[in-house]
Scaffold this motif. Structure first.
Motif: not given
Length: 68
Positions: A13-14, A19-20, A29-30
């Protein structure tokens, strides 16, 4: 074993946020920082509020209510 599966989903998920999803870099980033600081709670918050799928689903529900 369950912890390993949850950890892999968490990492995926990160990576999906980075990327997706087509987010602005500051927004991505937040969400990554939130997901790292609040490991599973941050992920649930992202799936509810930050995911573009959730945003599209919410918009479709609103549109359906307005048309009814």
């Amino acid at each position: 074993m369950l912890q390993l599966i949850l950890f892999i989903i968490y990492i995926l998920l990160i990576l999906m946020v980075i990327f997706v999803e087509r987010k602005r870099p500051t927004e991505a980033l937040l969400w990554v920082v939130i997901m790292i600081c609040l490991p599973y709670v941050g992920t649930i918050l992202y799936l509810i509020f930050g995911s573009t799928v959730a945003i599209k689903l919410t918009a479709a529900i609103r549109k359906k209510k307005l048309n009814a």
